[in-house]
Design a protein around this motif. Structure first.
Motif, PDB file in Angstrom:
ATOM      1  N   ASP A  31       0.797  -1.219   0.000  1.00 16.03           N
ATOM      2  CA  ASP A  31       0.000   0.000   0.000  1.00 16.03           C
ATOM      3  C   ASP A  31       0.832   1.274   0.000  1.00 16.03           C
ATOM      4  N   TYR A  32       2.149   1.121  -0.024  1.00 11.35           N
ATOM      5  CA  TYR A  32       3.000   2.305   0.059  1.00 11.35           C
ATOM      6  C   TYR A  32       4.327   1.960  -0.598  1.00 11.35           C
ATOM      7  N   ILE A  34       8.223   3.613  -2.031  1.00 11.42           N
ATOM      8  CA  ILE A  34       9.193   4.706  -1.930  1.00 11.42           C
ATOM      9  C   ILE A  34      10.322   4.451  -2.933  1.00 11.42           C
ATOM     10  N   TYR A  36      14.301   5.441  -3.459  1.00  5.50           N
ATOM     11  CA  TYR A  36      15.486   5.957  -2.791  1.00  5.50           C
ATOM     12  C   TYR A  36      16.631   6.058  -3.791  1.00  5.50           C
ATOM     13  N   PHE A  46      15.869   9.469   0.579  1.00  7.18           N
ATOM     14  CA  PHE A  46      14.476   9.510   0.138  1.00  7.18           C
ATOM     15  C   PHE A  46      14.313  10.456  -1.060  1.00  7.18           C
ATOM     16  N   ASP A  49       7.605   9.324  -2.620  1.00  8.63           N
ATOM     17  CA  ASP A  49       6.796   8.178  -2.243  1.00  8.63           C
ATOM     18  C   ASP A  49       5.422   8.283  -2.899  1.00  8.63           C
ATOM     19  N   ARG A  51       1.287   6.390  -2.424  1.00  8.78           N
ATOM     20  CA  ARG A  51       0.417   5.428  -1.766  1.00  8.78           C
ATOM     21  C   ARG A  51      -0.444   4.726  -2.810  1.00  8.78           C
ATOM     22  N   PHE A  89      16.738   2.576  -5.761  1.00  6.85           N
ATOM     23  CA  PHE A  89      15.979   1.443  -5.238  1.00  6.85           C
ATOM     24  C   PHE A  89      14.516   1.816  -5.134  1.00  6.85           C
ATOM     25  N   ASN A  93       5.942  -1.350   1.024  1.00  2.53           N
ATOM     26  CA  ASN A  93       5.478  -1.626   2.374  1.00  2.53           C
ATOM     27  C   ASN A  93       4.084  -2.206   2.267  1.00  2.53           C
ATOM     28  N   ASN A  96       3.155  -3.576   7.346  1.00  2.94           N
ATOM     29  CA  ASN A  96       3.831  -4.118   8.518  1.00  2.94           C
ATOM     30  C   ASN A  96       5.066  -3.317   8.888  1.00  2.94           C
ATOM     31  N   GLU A  97       5.127  -2.098   8.420  1.00  2.00           N
ATOM     32  CA  GLU A  97       6.132  -1.121   8.830  1.00  2.00           C
ATOM     33  C   GLU A  97       7.520  -1.340   8.273  1.00  2.00           C
ATOM     34  N   LYS A  98       7.855  -2.524   7.797  1.00  2.00           N
ATOM     35  CA  LYS A  98       9.183  -2.687   7.238  1.00  2.00           C
ATOM     36  C   LYS A  98       9.123  -2.482   5.734  1.00  2.00           C
ATOM     37  N   LEU A  99      10.212  -2.012   5.183  1.00  2.00           N
ATOM     38  CA  LEU A  99      10.322  -1.829   3.746  1.00  2.00           C
ATOM     39  C   LEU A  99      11.031  -3.038   3.137  1.00  2.00           C
ATOM     40  N   PHE A 101      13.104  -3.996  -0.154  1.00  3.27           N
ATOM     41  CA  PHE A 101      13.833  -3.354  -1.241  1.00  3.27           C
ATOM     42  C   PHE A 101      14.172  -4.356  -2.332  1.00  3.27           C
ATOM     43  N   GLY A 102      14.300  -3.832  -3.554  1.00  2.05           N
ATOM     44  CA  GLY A 102      14.855  -4.607  -4.638  1.00  2.05           C
ATOM     45  C   GLY A 102      16.369  -4.461  -4.652  1.00  2.05           C
TER      46      GLY A 102
ATOM     47  N   TYR B  33      14.415   1.908  12.806  1.00  2.00           N
ATOM     48  CA  TYR B  33      14.583   0.654  12.081  1.00  2.00           C
ATOM     49  C   TYR B  33      16.075   0.352  11.892  1.00  2.00           C
ATOM     50  N   TYR B  35      18.520  -1.984   9.299  1.00  2.02           N
ATOM     51  CA  TYR B  35      18.610  -2.770   8.071  1.00  2.02           C
ATOM     52  C   TYR B  35      20.073  -3.174   7.869  1.00  2.02           C
ATOM     53  N   GLY B  42      19.940  -4.533  -2.140  1.00  2.00           N
ATOM     54  CA  GLY B  42      19.181  -3.543  -1.411  1.00  2.00           C
ATOM     55  C   GLY B  42      19.216  -3.834   0.077  1.00  2.00           C
ATOM     56  N   PRO B  43      18.882  -2.860   0.893  1.00  2.00           N
ATOM     57  CA  PRO B  43      18.834  -3.093   2.340  1.00  2.00           C
ATOM     58  C   PRO B  43      17.820  -4.168   2.702  1.00  2.00           C
ATOM     59  N   PHE B  45      15.583  -5.710   5.946  1.00  2.00           N
ATOM     60  CA  PHE B  45      15.064  -5.365   7.265  1.00  2.00           C
ATOM     61  C   PHE B  45      15.589  -6.319   8.332  1.00  2.00           C
ATOM     62  N   TYR B  48      12.636  -3.376  14.148  1.00  2.00           N
ATOM     63  CA  TYR B  48      12.228  -1.999  14.351  1.00  2.00           C
ATOM     64  C   TYR B  48      11.619  -1.785  15.734  1.00  2.00           C
ATOM     65  N   GLU B  56       9.177  -5.872  15.964  1.00  2.00           N
ATOM     66  CA  GLU B  56       9.335  -6.941  14.984  1.00  2.00           C
ATOM     67  C   GLU B  56      10.803  -7.233  14.776  1.00  2.00           C
ATOM     68  N   PRO B 100       2.035   4.046   7.080  1.00  2.00           N
ATOM     69  CA  PRO B 100       3.476   4.201   6.842  1.00  2.00           C
ATOM     70  C   PRO B 100       3.855   5.594   6.355  1.00  2.00           C
ATOM     71  N   GLN B 103      10.869   6.660   5.495  1.00  2.00           N
ATOM     72  CA  GLN B 103      11.922   6.359   6.436  1.00  2.00           C
ATOM     73  C   GLN B 103      13.176   7.087   5.989  1.00  2.00           C
TER      74      GLN B 103
END
Lengths: 111, 114
Positions: A31-32, A34, A36, A46, A49, A51, A89, A93, A96-99, A101-102, B33, B35, B42-43, B45, B48, B56, B100, B103
């Protein structure tokens, strides 16, 4: 498992031209998103971003497009400059708050 | 400069030693967080916090790794009995709660285990 991938690992663009960096994501619940920029030896910076309730968002010289139908994200950089050379990159998200990344795309601006 | 600081910037240690890294987030950010990033990737996780609570942890965070944020401000990441596979860039990021939201990352600590 869920993953964020990039179509091209490297991209070279003439200075002053526009560049487009693409990203595919696999989790339809994301749902989100970003974008970088990461320069050598530095942390990710950053850029912009978006949504999932939007399909386009513009910043200064950058535009992010989101196509949820095909789970595709792109970053457009207008009038590229030497300082745009970096690894880009996308990250997603899914609530669950963590990103996630590719692996990144290296953008090189040719003078 | 994003306002997130990390120390040290570089750490070289011998296998089997313990190391500790510090992160100071943007002061008004509740979320912090950690990473890990290896070359060309890429970073990924690790864990956090929201304020002082660790909410988590990734499966990447083995028993040798521990993170704390005792007063809800700065955080530390400790790696015990380091292994060569722990060599990586350790990145800290912070954000507002209730998201969210974006970050913001620090410059990272590059760990080399010899």
């Amino acid at each position: 498992g869920e993953s964020v991938g990039l179509h091209l690992p490297t991209l070279s663009v003439q200075e002053g031209d526009n560049s487009i960096i693409n990203c595919a994501y696999s989790n339809s619940a994301s749902d989100y998103f970003i974008w970088y920029k990461q320069e050598s030896g530095k942390g990710p910076q950053f850029i912009i971003d978006i949504r999932s309730n939007m399909d386009k968002r513009q910043g200064q010289r950058v535009t992010v497009l989101l196509n949820k139908t095909v789970k595709h994200l792109s970053l457009q950089i207008a009038a590229t400059q030497p300082g745009d050379s970096a690894v880009y990159f996308c990250a997603e998200n899914f609530g669950n708050e963590k990103l996630t990344f590719g692996t990144g795309t290296r953008l090189t601006i040719i003078p | 400069d994003t306002g997130v600081s990390q120390n040290p910037r570089h750490k070289i240690t011998k296998r089997g030693q313990n190391v500790t890294f510090r992160c100071d987030p943007i002061s008004e950010h509740n979320r912090l967080y950690w990473y890990r990033q290896t070359l060309g990737q890429g970073p990924e996780f690790l864990t956090y916090f929201q304020n002082e609570a660790q909410l988590e942890k990734s499966r990447l965070l083995s028993d040798r790794f521990s993170a704390e944020r005792p007063k809800g401000s700065f955080s530390t990441l400790e790696i015990q009995r380091t292994e060569q596979g722990d060599s990586a860039m350790y990145l800290c990021a912070s954000s507002r709660a209730g998201g969210p939201y974006e970050q913001y990352f620090g410059p990272g600590t590059r760990l080399t285990v010899t």
